[in-house]
Design a protein around this motif. Structure first.
Motif, PDB file in Angstrom:
ATOM      1  N   THR A 167       0.818  -1.216   0.000  1.00 52.99           N
ATOM      2  CA  THR A 167       0.000   0.000   0.000  1.00 52.99           C
ATOM      3  C   THR A 167       0.849   1.262   0.000  1.00 52.99           C
ATOM      4  OG1 THR A 167      -1.753  -1.163   1.187  1.00 52.99           O
ATOM      5  CG2 THR A 167      -1.840   1.250   1.200  1.00 52.99           C
ATOM      6  N   ARG A 168       1.720   1.410   0.989  1.00 50.05           N
ATOM      7  CA  ARG A 168       2.585   2.591   1.069  1.00 50.05           C
ATOM      8  C   ARG A 168       3.683   2.329   2.091  1.00 50.05           C
ATOM      9  NH1 ARG A 168      -2.417   4.491   2.698  1.00 50.05           N
ATOM     10  NH2 ARG A 168      -2.751   4.327   4.951  1.00 50.05           N
ATOM     11  N   SER A 169       4.560   3.302   2.224  1.00 51.54           N
ATOM     12  CA  SER A 169       5.684   3.156   3.131  1.00 51.54           C
ATOM     13  C   SER A 169       5.299   3.558   4.547  1.00 51.54           C
ATOM     14  CB  SER A 169       6.857   4.023   2.660  1.00 51.54           C
ATOM     15  OG  SER A 169       6.566   5.396   2.873  1.00 51.54           O
ATOM     16  N   MET A 170       6.124   3.163   5.510  1.00 48.24           N
ATOM     17  CA  MET A 170       5.893   3.564   6.894  1.00 48.24           C
ATOM     18  C   MET A 170       6.040   5.073   7.038  1.00 48.24           C
ATOM     19  SD  MET A 170       7.642   0.531   9.172  1.00 48.24           S
ATOM     20  CE  MET A 170       7.020   1.241  10.691  1.00 48.24           C
ATOM     21  N   GLN A 171       6.947   5.676   6.272  1.00 44.66           N
ATOM     22  CA  GLN A 171       7.110   7.127   6.338  1.00 44.66           C
ATOM     23  C   GLN A 171       5.860   7.824   5.833  1.00 44.66           C
ATOM     24  OE1 GLN A 171       9.692   8.946   7.760  1.00 44.66           O
ATOM     25  NE2 GLN A 171       8.096  10.493   7.537  1.00 44.66           N
ATOM     26  N   ALA A 172       5.239   7.288   4.784  1.00 43.83           N
ATOM     27  CA  ALA A 172       3.994   7.872   4.275  1.00 43.83           C
ATOM     28  C   ALA A 172       2.904   7.789   5.337  1.00 43.83           C
ATOM     29  CB  ALA A 172       3.562   7.173   2.995  1.00 43.83           C
ATOM     30  N   ASP A 173       2.859   6.660   6.063  1.00 41.22           N
ATOM     31  CA  ASP A 173       1.900   6.529   7.160  1.00 41.22           C
ATOM     32  C   ASP A 173       2.167   7.574   8.237  1.00 41.22           C
ATOM     33  OD1 ASP A 173       0.329   4.538   6.146  1.00 41.22           O
ATOM     34  OD2 ASP A 173       1.301   2.909   7.249  1.00 41.22           O
ATOM     35  N   ARG A 174       3.436   7.786   8.557  1.00 42.59           N
ATOM     36  CA  ARG A 174       3.777   8.803   9.559  1.00 42.59           C
ATOM     37  C   ARG A 174       3.339  10.189   9.099  1.00 42.59           C
ATOM     38  NH1 ARG A 174       8.722   6.076   9.496  1.00 42.59           N
ATOM     39  NH2 ARG A 174       9.026   4.736  11.297  1.00 42.59           N
TER      40      ARG A 174
END
Length: 197
Positions: A167-174
């Motif tokens: 889905t996306r990166s952990m940084q994008a989630d942050r």
């Protein structure tokens, strides 16, 4: 005894001596890793002899090359054309001091002196790598590492870069989390600095 018979007997004795040195079984007595040479002790108890410095035969020495120094006391066989000074050592013979590490015909196993073991069991289709308590694994693959299948980690994961799933990166989630949240009325609001990920 005539000279012809005497000559034949001398030749037979010489042949017997050469034949006795074609295959000699013993144990590694000394190793010189810098030169890739070793000495082998052989003979009956109390009558042992030691070869001179001889090369041991590795598994491969071409474009693919292996290195595994024989251990003192390891079983070995010296092969030659009948002259031990020109022999080569074949390391590896099981005996009471260095017994076989397994009796399972489906297992390919290497056990190291510090207790590390790498093993593949073809009947169970299972590969296992076991290291001592302080053991480490370092994989250098600048082109990337791909694991196909489920991954279970018992312990922490540390990454110097971002981690991304489908889905996306952990940084994008942050970034999403840190940019807003919702209050009880459903209105978006900024996340307090001390609550950011």
């Amino acid at each position: 005894m005539d000279s012809t018979t005497d000559d034949i007997l001398q030749r037979l004795e010489a042949l017997e001596r050469r034949l006795a040195q074609v295959v000699v079984r013993g144990r590694i007595h000394a190793v010189d890793p810098t030169r890739g040479l070793a000495k082998v002790e052989y003979g009956a108890e109390g009558q042992q002899q030691t070869t001179g410095w001889l090369p041991w035969k590795p598994t491969r020495t071409g474009k693919t090359v292996t290195w595994s120094q024989p251990d003192i006391g390891e079983g070995a066989t010296v092969i030659s054309e009948g002259d031990l000074t020109l022999g080569e050592i074949l390391p590896g013979s099981y005996y009471d001091r260095f017994p076989a590490p397994s009796a399972n015909p489906d297992v390919h196993l290497t056990r190291y002196a510090d207790g590390a073991i790498k093993q593949y069991d073809q009947s169970g289709q299972a590969y296992q790598l076991t290291l001592p308590a302080s053991g480490t694994v370092n994989i250098v693959a600048k082109g990337g590492v791909t694991i196909t299948g489920d991954l279970t980690v018992n312990g922490n994961i540390t990454a110097t870069g971002d981690i991304t799933d489908h889905t996306r990166s952990m940084q994008a989630d942050r970034d999403i989390y840190n940019s807003h949240t919702h209050d009880v009325s459903g209105h978006s609001k900024a996340v307090p600095t001390d609550k950011q990920q």
